[in-house]
Design a protein around this motif. Structure first.
Motif, mmCIF file in Angstrom:
data_model
loop_
_atom_site.group_PDB
_atom_site.id
_atom_site.type_symbol
_atom_site.label_atom_id
_atom_site.label_comp_id
_atom_site.label_asym_id
_atom_site.label_seq_id
_atom_site.Cartn_x
_atom_site.Cartn_y
_atom_site.Cartn_z
ATOM 1 N N GLU A 66 -11.785 -7.563 8.143
ATOM 2 C CA GLU A 66 -10.788 -8.390 8.822
ATOM 3 C C GLU A 66 -9.485 -8.334 8.022
ATOM 4 N N SER A 67 -8.824 -7.198 8.034
ATOM 5 C CA SER A 67 -7.649 -7.016 7.186
ATOM 6 C C SER A 67 -6.403 -6.707 8.009
ATOM 7 N N VAL A 68 -5.272 -7.112 7.465
ATOM 8 C CA VAL A 68 -3.967 -6.824 8.061
ATOM 9 C C VAL A 68 -3.075 -6.261 6.961
ATOM 10 N N GLY A 69 -2.344 -5.197 7.275
ATOM 11 C CA GLY A 69 -1.480 -4.605 6.272
ATOM 12 C C GLY A 69 -0.352 -3.799 6.888
ATOM 13 N N ARG A 70 0.378 -3.117 6.019
ATOM 14 C CA ARG A 70 1.539 -2.345 6.408
ATOM 15 C C ARG A 70 1.282 -0.863 6.148
ATOM 16 N N VAL A 71 1.539 -0.016 7.128
ATOM 17 C CA VAL A 71 1.402 1.428 6.949
ATOM 18 C C VAL A 71 2.523 1.904 6.023
ATOM 19 N N VAL A 72 2.134 2.512 4.899
ATOM 20 C CA VAL A 72 3.142 3.018 3.961
ATOM 21 C C VAL A 72 3.256 4.535 4.002
ATOM 22 N N ALA A 73 2.274 5.199 4.588
ATOM 23 C CA ALA A 73 2.342 6.649 4.783
ATOM 24 C C ALA A 73 1.471 7.000 5.973
ATOM 25 N N ALA A 74 1.961 7.901 6.811
ATOM 26 C CA ALA A 74 1.240 8.284 8.027
ATOM 27 C C ALA A 74 1.207 9.799 8.133
ATOM 28 N N GLY A 75 -0.001 10.366 8.262
ATOM 29 C CA GLY A 75 -0.140 11.798 8.434
ATOM 30 C C GLY A 75 0.478 12.269 9.730
ATOM 31 N N PRO A 76 0.854 13.534 9.821
ATOM 32 C CA PRO A 76 1.535 14.039 11.016
ATOM 33 C C PRO A 76 0.671 13.995 12.271
ATOM 34 N N ARG A 77 -0.630 13.918 12.121
ATOM 35 C CA ARG A 77 -1.521 13.853 13.283
ATOM 36 C C ARG A 77 -2.231 12.499 13.362
ATOM 37 N N SER A 78 -1.696 11.491 12.704
ATOM 38 C CA SER A 78 -2.344 10.172 12.672
ATOM 39 C C SER A 78 -2.022 9.327 13.890
ATOM 40 N N GLY A 79 -0.933 9.636 14.572
ATOM 41 C CA GLY A 79 -0.502 8.815 15.701
ATOM 42 C C GLY A 79 0.106 7.501 15.281
ATOM 43 N N ALA A 80 0.354 7.306 13.989
ATOM 44 C CA ALA A 80 0.875 6.039 13.477
ATOM 45 C C ALA A 80 2.284 6.229 12.944
#
Length: 315
Positions: A66-80
């Motif tokens: 049950e976690s909430v956080g901030r995306v700090v890096a997203a792979g090119p195929r991550s969709g994020a």
């Protein structure tokens, strides 16, 4: 990379330590966790060593789903997208230390498709989306599903289930049973009763979130003919019931499985629109440095509906 994480080394032996985490791939995201919730169902069983055999079981492990956080890096195929706030249902990124469920850490790596974007306004209440999705899956997501008119247990899950029923327009509002007087307050739009004070025997749909494996006979006695019991808790021991009363009522018993991504999306929309109120359910907060005390309080203090670890000052 490494991270600070809660590590359950063995039952009732929990530490805060640093763990190596895997390097992210093209489909992965790196998330800095802001808040993680402590589950008083499955995580309590893991903590006490009473968890039934389960895929991925074993110690040491990192708990938390049950976690909430901030995306700090997203792979090119991550969709994020880097910078997005996301709900994280756990991660398996700690090498030889099992991620079961792996969300109680300052930083995690997981596939981008498992990180669900949420609105900024939800903040720490986003940790409650797993409970909300559990409730939604049990009562609203299946074909022919109906809202319960009786809910067993007025913890965080029972309260969310009652609020979802109200949001769905259930009339009359559901009744909630709670045996602990300390947990009978906080209701809005529905009633909370001691089961000893209720003589009804005509409930059409009863949803149990207590996790009590000895409860079936008492619930069957409350059913109307043809009524249904939904088992939405997690039960550490086998369940059984006397057959004649169930036969006389032609009772139906249904097990609610784990929530699905569609359930999470549904309750996210309800919460972000204001149709589902998640306020007042997070009652306790601790820094990860006090994780041991936090887990003991979450599992032992009846006034604690939801304990949250605040990771924002840790890395």
């Amino acid at each position: 990379m490494d991270t600070l994480a809660v590590i359950l080394e063995e039952p009732e032996h929990l530490v805060l330590g640093r763990l190596d985490i895997v390097e992210p791939g093209e489909e992965d995201v790196v998330v800095d966790i802001e808040w993680s919730g402590i589950s008083t169902g499955t995580e309590r069983l893991l903590y006490t060593g009473r968890m039934p055999e389960f895929p991925g079981m074993g110690y040491p492990l990192v708990p938390g789903y049950e976690s909430v956080g901030r995306v700090v890096a997203a792979g090119p195929r991550s969709g994020a997208t880097a910078g997005a706030r996301v709900f994280v249902p756990g991660a398996r990124c700690f090498g030889s230390v099992r991620g079961l469920f792996g969300g109680a850490a300052a930083r995690v790596v997981l596939p981008g498709k498992r990180a669900t974007p949420i609105g900024e306004a939800l903040g720490e209440r986003g940790v409650l989306l797993a409970l909300a999705a559990t409730a939604y899956h049990a009562t609203a997501s299946g074909d022919g599903a109906e809202q319960p008119d009786l809910i067993i247990g007025h913890g965080a899950l029972g309260r969310i289930m009652a609020r979802l029923a109200l949001a769905a327009g259930a009339m009359p509002p559901p009744i909630v049973y709670e045996t602990n007087p300390a947990r009978r307050d906080g209701a809005s739009g529905y009633s909370v009763l001691d089961p000893a004070d209720d003589d009804r025997r005509d409930y059409q749909c009863i949803c149990d979130v207590s996790g009590d494996p000895a409860i079936l006979d008492s619930l069957i006695a409350r059913l109307a003919p043809g009524g249904e019991i939904i088992l939405a808790g997690f039960y550490e021991a086998p369940l059984s019931f006397a057959f004649p009363p169930a036969f006389m009522r032609e009772a139906r018993i249904r097990v609610a499985a784990q929530w699905l991504p569609a359930d999470l999306c549904a309750v996210r929309s309800l919460a972000e629109s204001g149709a589902l109120d998640l306020g007042g359910l997070i009652t306790h907060r601790r820094a990860p440095d006090n994780a041991g005390e936090a887990y003991r309080t979450a599992f032992g203090d009846p006034s604690c509906l939801k304990m949250v670890l605040d990771w924002r000052q840790h890395s």
